[in-house]
Design a protein around this motif. Sequence first.
Motif, PDB file in Angstrom:
ATOM      1  N   GLN A  26      79.495  85.575 -51.613  1.00 29.91           N
ATOM      2  CA  GLN A  26      78.080  85.212 -51.657  1.00 29.91           C
ATOM      3  C   GLN A  26      77.380  85.860 -52.848  1.00 29.91           C
ATOM      4  N   TRP A  27      77.737  87.104 -53.138  1.00 33.38           N
ATOM      5  CA  TRP A  27      77.192  87.740 -54.344  1.00 33.38           C
ATOM      6  C   TRP A  27      77.651  86.973 -55.583  1.00 33.38           C
ATOM      7  N   LYS A  51      68.073  93.541 -43.364  1.00 31.38           N
ATOM      8  CA  LYS A  51      69.237  94.425 -43.511  1.00 31.38           C
ATOM      9  C   LYS A  51      70.548  93.655 -43.358  1.00 31.38           C
ATOM     10  N   ARG A  52      70.537  92.421 -43.821  1.00 28.08           N
ATOM     11  CA  ARG A  52      71.721  91.580 -43.717  1.00 28.08           C
ATOM     12  C   ARG A  52      72.688  91.909 -44.843  1.00 28.08           C
ATOM     13  N   LYS A  53      73.970  91.896 -44.545  1.00 27.52           N
ATOM     14  CA  LYS A  53      74.979  92.199 -45.558  1.00 27.52           C
ATOM     15  C   LYS A  53      75.614  90.892 -46.051  1.00 27.52           C
ATOM     16  N   LEU A  54      75.695  90.762 -47.376  1.00 29.70           N
ATOM     17  CA  LEU A  54      76.294  89.574 -47.965  1.00 29.70           C
ATOM     18  C   LEU A  54      77.778  89.815 -48.248  1.00 29.70           C
ATOM     19  N   LYS A  55      78.551  88.744 -48.147  1.00 26.78           N
ATOM     20  CA  LYS A  55      79.972  88.819 -48.465  1.00 26.78           C
ATOM     21  C   LYS A  55      80.150  88.813 -49.981  1.00 26.78           C
ATOM     22  N   ARG A  56      81.335  89.195 -50.413  1.00 27.15           N
ATOM     23  CA  ARG A  56      81.608  89.260 -51.850  1.00 27.15           C
ATOM     24  C   ARG A  56      81.427  87.906 -52.521  1.00 27.15           C
ATOM     25  N   SER A 108      69.060  80.598 -42.806  1.00 25.49           N
ATOM     26  CA  SER A 108      69.909  81.334 -41.876  1.00 25.49           C
ATOM     27  C   SER A 108      69.444  81.247 -40.440  1.00 25.49           C
ATOM     28  N   VAL A 129      68.461  90.698 -47.314  1.00 26.06           N
ATOM     29  CA  VAL A 129      69.085  92.021 -47.438  1.00 26.06           C
ATOM     30  C   VAL A 129      68.047  93.126 -47.276  1.00 26.06           C
TER      31      VAL A 129
END
Length: 375
Positions: free
Chosen positions: A189-190, A182-187, A14, A178
């Motif tokens: 990506q999960w 504190k990064r948020k993953l998209k749906r 990233s 994460v």
Amino acid sequence: MKSSDDINVQETQSIGNKSDEEETFTTEEKLNPEEMNGDMKKSQTFSPNRNVNYGFIKYVSLAILTIQNAALGLSMRYARTRDVEMFSSTAAVLMAEVLKLAICVVLVMNESGNIKKGARTMYNTVVLNIKDTLRVCVPSFLYVIQNNLLYVSASNLDAATYQVTYQLKLLTTAFFAVIVLKRKLKRWQWGALGLLVIGVALVQLSSTEKAKATTSSNLPKQSKILGFGAALAACFISGFAGIYFEKVLKESDISVWMRNVQLSLASIPFGIITHAIKEGTMTNLLKGFDGFVWYLVVLQAAGGLIVAVVVKYADNILKGFATSVAIIISCVVSMYIFDFHLTIQFASGTLFVIGSIFLYGYVPKKPDARTSLSV
């Protein structure tokens, strides 16, 4: 150094997530501030040439990364299964760090303009800014451990299985991104991470390589459980070290090559200690080193530097494509060199892993501004 993943800036997927357009604007603004504010014709004349060079470097670096990724896994496996006097994996890791340091010093000198300026820059960064250098000791130590674990994994898993299993670093990197950043993953990506786990599980449960009957004392006894455990541990170390190193990079304006100088300077003492602990002595450091082992050392040292270039010029989709092609190459070559037998279960697991790589790096297109305004 990351493997593999080595400065593995190898493992910091990233870092530098600017789009091509943002990168182009930033560079032009720095190089030609007057043109950006004034004569647009000059700016237009400059941009196409730069874009050609940018695209050329991007695809060449991706091609080299693909070849390096495939060659490293295959070469490590071959080096650890040859019926010759076995070299020490800790010595190979140490030599790779020494070589990487030498290469990065040359790059810093070139970046600074001359030897005197480069030496002054390194002294100011490494010695005078000792607190910052000590921060780099954390990923340095972790990368040394990781690279030694990769040798353990390559010694116990066939090249194709090793290559696929090591892609779990995508999962561990996301996990620490994460937790730490504190990064948020998209749906999606999960979902990609779920596919990755399923794919690796299928690959691990499949039968891939026939055991070779041999009584040679040079070849270590192989254990699939040990190989998977080493690969899994290396993935966790890679994920944490990569995210930690990304955080360090983003909190300063020190160049990637200078950071690699710091990494290698800190890694070498750790490498010496690791080798001394494992072998019990520093004598016969290069025992078992032949031309092929030196080739492996060069390949491993170059890996982190190649990734640094790719991180700067390519996006996640293209990096995922390079990784996927490397996996396919490893499978095909393994059929001819290591008596590898491709099963439906292994192929299915590999397709899951490749699909997860592309899905994780997917970036949806933004709606056209003109379309939005018309609506």
